[in-house]
Design an enzyme around this catalytic site. Structure first.
Site, PDB file in Angstrom:
ATOM      1  N   ASP A 290      41.919  29.066  36.443  1.00  0.00           N
ATOM      2  CA  ASP A 290      41.888  30.206  35.786  1.00  0.00           C
ATOM      3  C   ASP A 290      42.436  31.108  36.658  1.00  0.00           C
ATOM      4  O   ASP A 290      42.070  31.268  37.857  1.00  0.00           O
ATOM      5  CB  ASP A 290      40.617  30.669  35.127  1.00  0.00           C
ATOM      6  CG  ASP A 290      40.651  31.749  33.981  1.00  0.00           C
ATOM      7  OD1 ASP A 290      41.487  32.012  33.380  1.00  0.00           O
ATOM      8  OD2 ASP A 290      39.662  32.723  34.203  1.00  0.00           O
TER       9      ASP A 290
ATOM     10  N   HIS B 248      43.047  45.101  34.432  1.00  0.00           N
ATOM     11  CA  HIS B 248      41.845  44.344  34.208  1.00  0.00           C
ATOM     12  C   HIS B 248      41.091  44.376  35.726  1.00  0.00           C
ATOM     13  O   HIS B 248      39.983  44.688  35.886  1.00  0.00           O
ATOM     14  CB  HIS B 248      41.875  42.901  33.749  1.00  0.00           C
ATOM     15  CG  HIS B 248      40.558  42.026  33.889  1.00  0.00           C
ATOM     16  ND1 HIS B 248      39.680  42.448  33.239  1.00  0.00           N
ATOM     17  CD2 HIS B 248      40.261  41.006  34.820  1.00  0.00           C
ATOM     18  CE1 HIS B 248      38.553  41.668  33.752  1.00  0.00           C
ATOM     19  NE2 HIS B 248      39.021  40.559  34.389  1.00  0.00           N
TER      20      HIS B 248
ATOM     21  N   ASP C 103      38.345  32.409  27.547  1.00  0.00           N
ATOM     22  CA  ASP C 103      37.471  31.924  28.706  1.00  0.00           C
ATOM     23  C   ASP C 103      35.928  32.791  28.487  1.00  0.00           C
ATOM     24  O   ASP C 103      35.941  33.773  29.205  1.00  0.00           O
ATOM     25  CB  ASP C 103      38.055  32.210  29.935  1.00  0.00           C
ATOM     26  CG  ASP C 103      37.432  31.275  30.901  1.00  0.00           C
ATOM     27  OD1 ASP C 103      36.964  30.402  30.745  1.00  0.00           O
ATOM     28  OD2 ASP C 103      37.330  32.032  32.331  1.00  0.00           O
TER      29      ASP C 103
ATOM     30  N   GLN D 152      27.141  34.980  35.932  1.00  0.00           N
ATOM     31  CA  GLN D 152      28.148  35.025  36.964  1.00  0.00           C
ATOM     32  C   GLN D 152      27.707  36.124  38.076  1.00  0.00           C
ATOM     33  O   GLN D 152      28.050  35.711  39.260  1.00  0.00           O
ATOM     34  CB  GLN D 152      29.244  35.751  36.409  1.00  0.00           C
ATOM     35  CG  GLN D 152      30.568  35.719  37.039  1.00  0.00           C
ATOM     36  CD  GLN D 152      31.838  36.277  36.496  1.00  0.00           C
ATOM     37  OE1 GLN D 152      31.582  36.479  35.158  1.00  0.00           O
ATOM     38  NE2 GLN D 152      33.005  36.501  37.041  1.00  0.00           N
TER      39      GLN D 152
ATOM     40  N   LYS E 290      30.890  30.393  33.901  1.00  0.00           N
ATOM     41  CA  LYS E 290      32.263  30.253  33.412  1.00  0.00           C
ATOM     42  C   LYS E 290      32.577  29.062  32.642  1.00  0.00           C
ATOM     43  O   LYS E 290      33.172  28.613  31.662  1.00  0.00           O
ATOM     44  CB  LYS E 290      33.171  30.507  34.376  1.00  0.00           C
ATOM     45  CG  LYS E 290      33.578  31.817  34.762  1.00  0.00           C
ATOM     46  CD  LYS E 290      34.235  32.814  33.867  1.00  0.00           C
ATOM     47  CE  LYS E 290      34.496  34.152  34.513  1.00  0.00           C
ATOM     48  NZ  LYS E 290      35.494  35.015  33.807  1.00  0.00           N
TER      49      LYS E 290
ATOM     50  N   THR F  31      35.628  27.019  27.066  1.00  0.00           N
ATOM     51  CA  THR F  31      36.747  27.687  27.018  1.00  0.00           C
ATOM     52  C   THR F  31      37.484  27.352  25.960  1.00  0.00           C
ATOM     53  O   THR F  31      37.730  26.114  25.815  1.00  0.00           O
ATOM     54  CB  THR F  31      37.702  27.299  28.480  1.00  0.00           C
ATOM     55  OG1 THR F  31      36.891  27.488  29.757  1.00  0.00           O
ATOM     56  CG2 THR F  31      38.840  28.097  28.340  1.00  0.00           C
TER      57      THR F  31
END
Length: 407
Positions: A117, A124, A225, A232, A245, A249
């Site tokens: 990823d 972003h 995702d 996190q 994560k 997905t």
């Protein structure tokens, strides 16, 4: 309406023909299908009925044999499929192999090898920098304009659209907490992304240059995702994303071949820093590396964001070049995500982290306010791209419902 009479302007007309894998009611047998309007063509059965040499690639329970066949085969199969669904004599032969979409079960269309990823949207990355490093002189990290930042994910938890996502549990610790706590994530988020599917593999030690992107990447799909922001935040220093994560997905059931997106290719944003030669796409100005994909993000049927993929700073070709520049090999079925797609305006942000500014500005939805996702929320990603002669090319949607552990 007969299945071949796709309405004019349908985003899943003969100009598109994305690939998937499906099974029929009462059967566990899976086979490759191609979407035409609101039907799916059993591509393997059609190939057999027409005496096509591509039976060995299409009458399979996965797209992987077709992915591995290479660009010449991809183009030849696409031309054949287009003829099958548009030439009347072929239509007569294969009409019985078209099934209404509601009558079939769609499956993960390819066997996922490795998953990577990226973090390729400047908008972003700057939003995240402003949220977590508000006093920094530059909201971007020093390396961001020099290489596509990424991390290795978990291929075993890549799931097809429609699969429920169980709220993950793990350690979390707010800055005011003296010690970490364990429990379900309370800051569950999404990331609206585009995934790229690798077909032709490479041996270790052989990087893939920018010019060879289309020789190895078969197509793309929408990708969500899912991210547990509280897990996190506590775990990511110093090695990056992990349990926040890796729990899920989601990808579309339909893979759109790159050949269907020729009309949507665009020049990426202007480069503000000189690039090292292996990433320098100015050398390929006649082969623009961006894609004009118009993404929509909905929560419980209410659109909350429309991120534009054309604004992505790092292209899929640059990501592939960087992924392999150290000599890492490619495998058929490798999947890599673009990273969260966000645009310059508030309504173009591809994550709740940005849309709610880390929970400080709740979204107003018809069923109540949201900072992060609640159990029962259904997230839907959809998208289209400009196609030939003014038509749209539809991308298969990605749907996921959040369920509590034990639900």
């Amino acid at each position: 309406m007969p299945p071949f009479d796709v309405p004019e302007g349908d985003p899943f007309g003969p100009h598109n023909l994305p690939y998937g894998v499906f099974s029929l009611p009462g059967s566990t047998d899976r086979t490759v299908g191609v979407r035409l309007g609101d039907h799916v063509l059993d591509a393997g059965a059609a190939a057999a009925a027409l005496g096509s040499p591509y039976v060995s690639l299409l009458a399979r329970p996965s797209l992987n044999p077709l992915l591995a066949a290479g660009r010449t085969a991809w183009s030849d199969v696409r031309r054949a499929l287009t003829a099958w669904v548009t030439v009347p004599s072929h239509q007569e032969t294969i009409a019985g192999f078209l099934h209404p979409l509601p009558d079939v079960t769609l499956h993960l269309p390819f066997e996922v090898a490795d998953y990577v990823d990226f973090y390729a949207s400047e908008h972003h990355a700057r939003n995240v920098g402003r949220i977590f490093r508000p006093d920094a002189a530059d909201s971007l990290t020093p390396n961001w304009k020099h290489l596509p930042i990424g991390y290795h994910g978990r291929s075993g938890t890549v799931v097809v659209s429609g699969t429920d996502v169980v709220r993950p549990s793990g350690q979390r610790k707010a800055s005011a907490d003296p010690v970490p706590a364990f429990g379900p994530s309370i800051r569950l988020d999404i990331e609206a992304e585009v995934g790229f599917v690798v077909g032709v593999p490479t041996p270790m030690g052989r990087p893939v240059g920018l010019a060879d992107f289309r020789e190895h990447v078969f197509g793309l799909c929408l990708l969500n995702d899912w991210s547990a922001r509280d897990i996190q935040a506590w775990e990511y220093v110093p090695l990056g994303p992990f349990l926040g994560k890796s729990f899920a997905t989601s990808v579309s059931a339909w893979i759109t071949p790159l050949d269907a997106l020729e009309a949507s290719r665009v020049t990426p944003p202007q480069r503000t820093h000189p690039l090292l030669e292996y990433l320098d796409d100015s050398l390929f100005a006649d082969e623009p590396g961006g894609y004009d994909l118009r993404i929509s993000v909905a929560i419980n049927g209410h659109v909350v964001s429309e991120p534009p993929f054309s604004t992505m700073y790092w292209t899929a070709a640059q990501q592939l070049a960087h992924l392999t520049v150290n000599g890492a090999s490619l495998r058929t079925g490798d999947l890599y995500g673009s990273g969260t797609v966000s645009g310059p305006s508030e309504h173009e942000r591809g994550s709740l982290l940005e849309l709610t500014w880390n929970g400080t500005q709740p979204l107003e939805l018809p069923d109540g306010k949201r900072t992060f996702l609640e159990d029962g929320d259904v997230v839907t990603l959809s998208a289209w791209a400009p196609g030939p002669h003014g038509v749209r090319v539809g991308l298969g949607e990605v749907v996921g419902r959040v369920v509590g552990r034990g639900a």
